[in-house]
Every structure is written in structure tokens, then in C-alpha cells.
Design a protein around this motif. Structure first.
Motif, PDB file in Angstrom:
ATOM      1  N   TYR A  31       0.831  -1.205   0.000  1.00 58.23           N
ATOM      2  CA  TYR A  31       0.000   0.000   0.000  1.00 58.23           C
ATOM      3  C   TYR A  31       0.869   1.260   0.000  1.00 58.23           C
ATOM      4  CZ  TYR A  31      -3.691   3.245   1.564  1.00 58.23           C
ATOM      5  OH  TYR A  31      -4.578   4.293   1.676  1.00 58.23           O
ATOM      6  N   ARG A  32       1.881   1.293   0.872  1.00 58.25           N
ATOM      7  CA  ARG A  32       2.750   2.468   0.969  1.00 58.25           C
ATOM      8  C   ARG A  32       3.593   2.646  -0.281  1.00 58.25           C
ATOM      9  NH1 ARG A  32       4.647   0.298   6.795  1.00 58.25           N
ATOM     10  NH2 ARG A  32       2.741   0.798   7.971  1.00 58.25           N
ATOM     11  N   ARG A  33       4.025   1.554  -0.883  1.00 55.83           N
ATOM     12  CA  ARG A  33       4.848   1.637  -2.096  1.00 55.83           C
ATOM     13  C   ARG A  33       4.065   2.272  -3.247  1.00 55.83           C
ATOM     14  NH1 ARG A  33       6.479  -3.206  -2.118  1.00 55.83           N
ATOM     15  NH2 ARG A  33       4.930  -4.092  -3.535  1.00 55.83           N
ATOM     16  N   VAL A  34       2.850   1.812  -3.453  1.00 51.74           N
ATOM     17  CA  VAL A  34       2.025   2.371  -4.530  1.00 51.74           C
ATOM     18  C   VAL A  34       1.638   3.817  -4.208  1.00 51.74           C
ATOM     19  CG1 VAL A  34      -0.167   2.161  -5.771  1.00 51.74           C
ATOM     20  CG2 VAL A  34       1.131   0.115  -5.166  1.00 51.74           C
ATOM     21  N   LEU A  35       1.248   4.066  -2.972  1.00 43.67           N
ATOM     22  CA  LEU A  35       0.830   5.407  -2.575  1.00 43.67           C
ATOM     23  C   LEU A  35       1.987   6.395  -2.693  1.00 43.67           C
ATOM     24  CD1 LEU A  35      -1.503   7.103  -1.456  1.00 43.67           C
ATOM     25  CD2 LEU A  35      -0.726   6.530   0.845  1.00 43.67           C
ATOM     26  N   GLY A  36       3.200   5.954  -2.352  1.00 47.53           N
ATOM     27  CA  GLY A  36       4.359   6.836  -2.457  1.00 47.53           C
ATOM     28  C   GLY A  36       4.610   7.295  -3.886  1.00 47.53           C
ATOM     29  N   LYS A  37       4.443   6.387  -4.837  1.00 49.61           N
ATOM     30  CA  LYS A  37       4.615   6.757  -6.247  1.00 49.61           C
ATOM     31  C   LYS A  37       3.531   7.724  -6.692  1.00 49.61           C
ATOM     32  CE  LYS A  37       7.040   2.547  -7.741  1.00 49.61           C
ATOM     33  NZ  LYS A  37       7.362   2.080  -6.387  1.00 49.61           N
ATOM     34  N   LEU A  38       2.310   7.513  -6.224  1.00 49.07           N
ATOM     35  CA  LEU A  38       1.214   8.399  -6.604  1.00 49.07           C
ATOM     36  C   LEU A  38       1.341   9.781  -5.965  1.00 49.07           C
ATOM     37  CD1 LEU A  38      -1.860   5.978  -6.520  1.00 49.07           C
ATOM     38  CD2 LEU A  38      -0.656   6.897  -8.503  1.00 49.07           C
ATOM     39  N   GLN A  39       1.983   9.865  -4.806  1.00 58.17           N
ATOM     40  CA  GLN A  39       2.201  11.159  -4.172  1.00 58.17           C
ATOM     41  C   GLN A  39       3.058  12.064  -5.056  1.00 58.17           C
ATOM     42  OE1 GLN A  39       3.741  10.001  -0.300  1.00 58.17           O
ATOM     43  NE2 GLN A  39       1.808  10.527   0.694  1.00 58.17           N
ATOM     44  N   TYR A  40       4.092  11.499  -5.655  1.00 62.66           N
ATOM     45  CA  TYR A  40       4.918  12.274  -6.583  1.00 62.66           C
ATOM     46  C   TYR A  40       4.110  12.674  -7.814  1.00 62.66           C
ATOM     47  CZ  TYR A  40       9.244  11.404  -4.027  1.00 62.66           C
ATOM     48  OH  TYR A  40      10.221  11.389  -3.063  1.00 62.66           O
ATOM     49  N   LEU A  41       3.253  11.781  -8.275  1.00 59.78           N
ATOM     50  CA  LEU A  41       2.443  12.076  -9.448  1.00 59.78           C
ATOM     51  C   LEU A  41       1.432  13.177  -9.167  1.00 59.78           C
ATOM     52  CD1 LEU A  41       2.094  11.088 -12.361  1.00 59.78           C
ATOM     53  CD2 LEU A  41       0.350   9.499 -11.537  1.00 59.78           C
ATOM     54  N   SER A  42       0.947  13.253  -7.937  1.00 60.80           N
ATOM     55  CA  SER A  42      -0.059  14.264  -7.595  1.00 60.80           C
ATOM     56  C   SER A  42       0.504  15.681  -7.602  1.00 60.80           C
ATOM     57  CB  SER A  42      -0.666  13.954  -6.217  1.00 60.80           C
ATOM     58  OG  SER A  42       0.288  14.124  -5.185  1.00 60.80           O
ATOM     59  N   PHE A  43       1.836  15.814  -7.616  1.00 62.54           N
ATOM     60  CA  PHE A  43       2.433  17.155  -7.683  1.00 62.54           C
ATOM     61  C   PHE A  43       2.093  17.853  -8.994  1.00 62.54           C
ATOM     62  CE2 PHE A  43       6.085  15.602  -4.763  1.00 62.54           C
ATOM     63  CZ  PHE A  43       5.268  15.783  -3.660  1.00 62.54           C
ATOM     64  N   THR A  44       1.831  17.063 -10.027  1.00 67.97           N
ATOM     65  CA  THR A  44       1.522  17.637 -11.335  1.00 67.97           C
ATOM     66  C   THR A  44       0.112  17.287 -11.811  1.00 67.97           C
ATOM     67  OG1 THR A  44       2.551  15.723 -12.415  1.00 67.97           O
ATOM     68  CG2 THR A  44       3.918  17.682 -12.089  1.00 67.97           C
ATOM     69  N   LEU A  45      -0.608  16.465 -11.061  1.00 67.46           N
ATOM     70  CA  LEU A  45      -1.969  16.096 -11.428  1.00 67.46           C
ATOM     71  C   LEU A  45      -2.925  16.549 -10.337  1.00 67.46           C
ATOM     72  CD1 LEU A  45      -1.537  12.479 -12.883  1.00 67.46           C
ATOM     73  CD2 LEU A  45      -1.699  14.645 -14.116  1.00 67.46           C
ATOM     74  N   LEU A  46      -3.572  17.668 -10.568  1.00 65.92           N
ATOM     75  CA  LEU A  46      -4.487  18.224  -9.584  1.00 65.92           C
ATOM     76  C   LEU A  46      -5.675  17.314  -9.331  1.00 65.92           C
ATOM     77  CD1 LEU A  46      -5.807  21.777  -9.205  1.00 65.92           C
ATOM     78  CD2 LEU A  46      -7.442  20.045  -9.896  1.00 65.92           C
ATOM     79  N   ASP A  47      -6.125  16.578 -10.336  1.00 62.30           N
ATOM     80  CA  ASP A  47      -7.350  15.802 -10.217  1.00 62.30           C
ATOM     81  C   ASP A  47      -7.259  14.648  -9.222  1.00 62.30           C
ATOM     82  OD1 ASP A  47      -5.510  14.960 -12.067  1.00 62.30           O
ATOM     83  OD2 ASP A  47      -6.946  13.992 -13.385  1.00 62.30           O
TER      84      ASP A  47
END
Length: 252
Positions: A31-47
């Protein structure tokens, strides 16, 4: 999840994840591994910013329900891979911000969520979705704290533009959909009702009185910052994304 079913929005508006949901625990490392990658992605994806912020609150004890919600974000990304933030050229150097708060929106501890979206001209340049550190007693309290956070970001961008020798034609504007918070920013009479708010938040009123910023009320239906404070229905979510300039790549 390359061939997964699509998701219409990153998080269900009717089934928002909670801390104590009674579900079986899931693999926390995964869970943390996937969420960590998505946290970086959310820096450029507002949605997906709100969804990732919300799911990050469960990383210490995730359940199968949280894992299912996280996979929904992945399914949403897979089906909206063509979306991109549209940046356009403009000589109208206006700075304006949408500020909002979801009062007591977290059913686990009744904390509020602050969201703001900053535009420079017609282009989206900054956004944030964060859980407020203290419990707000009223919706006006929560909204006023959100305006204060938005003003912090506005001041930083204003100073940055000054260093770049970019002059603004007028003072920045912050749009808030709470009438009480809008009046509180300019009217000292409301001070007696809001004494429990920390003193540092009253710097908002000082800048309003000095005409360094304008706080303007807007209708809740036009509050674009709702995208960062709560999970929205598909129709509202899509409408906000279009107004924010998040459109299919190649379209203008």
C-alpha cells in the motif's frame, strides 16, 4: 492493471474511505509503495490530489477498503491518461485564488480539509489539499483558516513575481463561498465571535484593509477549490476539471 476497468473519478463521492472501517488489514508495504509513487504524481496532477491526500492518512494501518480505493485511483489514471493541464499565452497578468474548506468533513475526527487553487492569468500555477491541524468550531472558522492558507501562498507568489520584475495590474483576489468568512476578513465587528482563532490568522484582515488583497464571495456551485476538499460526483468533477484547464491533450 494495464487492462483494468475504467473509473469515472478518482474517489467515490458516496463511499469515502474512513479510518476505522472494520475491514481486514491489507499488505501495508504494498500500500505504501504504490501510494508513495502516486504522491509524486499528484504534484503535477491536480485531479488526484485530494484522493492521494485522503488515502495517505491511512498508510500506517491500511485495510482492504483503503487498498480498493487506492486501486480506483489507478483505474482512473489508466482511463484518463490523455488528460493534461493546458497552459496558454496571455498578457493579462492577474492573480486570483479559489479558497475552500470542507468543514468537519473527516468523520473520524471531524477535522476540516483546506483546499486552494491559484491562477496567474488564465493558467493554473499552484494548488493544495491539506487537513487542518485544529478542529474548527464553525464553518466560518474553517473557511477563514482556508483563506489564511490561501493568502500565504498568494503572498509568496506575489513576492516571486516582484523579484522577476512582473508587476500586477491590481491586488490579488481570493474567492470564498462562505459569507461569514468573507465578512470576517474586512469587518472587525465579527472579531468577538471568533476570538478562539489564533491571532496569526488575523493578518488576512490587515492585508484586506491595506488593499493588498481582495476577498470576494462566490456561489458554492462556482467554487473550483471543491475539487481539493472533497470527493465530487462525476458531473461536477468533470465540470471543474474543464474550468481548471485539465483537458484532453491536443485540445484547446
Amino acid at each position: 492493471m494495464q487492462d483494468c476497468n475504467s473509473a469515472k473519478n478518482p474517489m467515490s463521492a458516496t463511499d469515502v474511505p474512513q479510518l476505522n472501517d472494520g475491514a481486514q488489514p491489507t499488505d501495508a508495504t504494498r500500500y505504501r509503495r504504490v501510494l508513495g509513487k502516486l504522491q509524486y504524481l499528484s504534484f503535477t496532477l491536480l485531479d488526484i490530489n485530494f484522493s492521494i491526500n485522503k488515502l495517505s492518512q491511512f498508510m500506517y494501518c491500511p485495510s482492504e477498503v483503503h487498498w480498493k480505493a487506492l486501486k480506483r485511483v489507478l483505474r482512473y489514471l489508466q482511463s484518463t491518461i490523455q488528460l493534461a493541464l493546458h497552459i496558454q499565452r496571455d498578457n493579462d497578468f492577474k492573480l486570483y485564488m479559489y479558497s475552500d474548506a470542507d468543514w468537519a468533513g473527516d468523520v473520524s475526527d471531524r477535522a476540516s480539509t483546506t483546499g486552494y487553487i491559484l491562477f496567474f492569468s488564465q493558467n493554473l500555477v499552484s494548488w493544495s489539499s491539506n487537513k487542518q491541524r485544529t478542529i474548527a468550531r464553525t464553518s466560518t472558522d474553517a473557511e477563514y483558516r482556508a483563506v489564511a492558507s490561501a493568502l500565504d501562498e498568494t503572498n509568496w507568489v506575489t513576492n516571486l513575481l516582484k523579484e522577476l520584475h512582473v508587476s500586477l495590474p491590481q491586488a490579488p483576489t481570493i474567492y470564498c463561498d462562505n459569507v461569514g468568512a468573507t465578512y470576517l476578513c474586512a469587518n472587525p465587528i465579527f472579531h468577538t465571535r471568533m476570538k478562539h482563532i489564533a491571532v496569526e490568522f488575523h493578518f488576512v484582515r490587515k492585508q484586506v484593509q491595506q488593499n493588498q488583497v481582495h476577498i470576494v464571495h462566490i456561489h458554492a456551485a462556482d467554487q473550483l477549490a471543491d475539487t481539493l476538499t472533497k470527493a465530487l460526483p462525476k458531473s461536477t468533477f468533470d465540470k471543474h476539471l474543464f474550468k481548471l484547464g485539465v483537458i484532453t491533450h491536443g485540445l484547446s
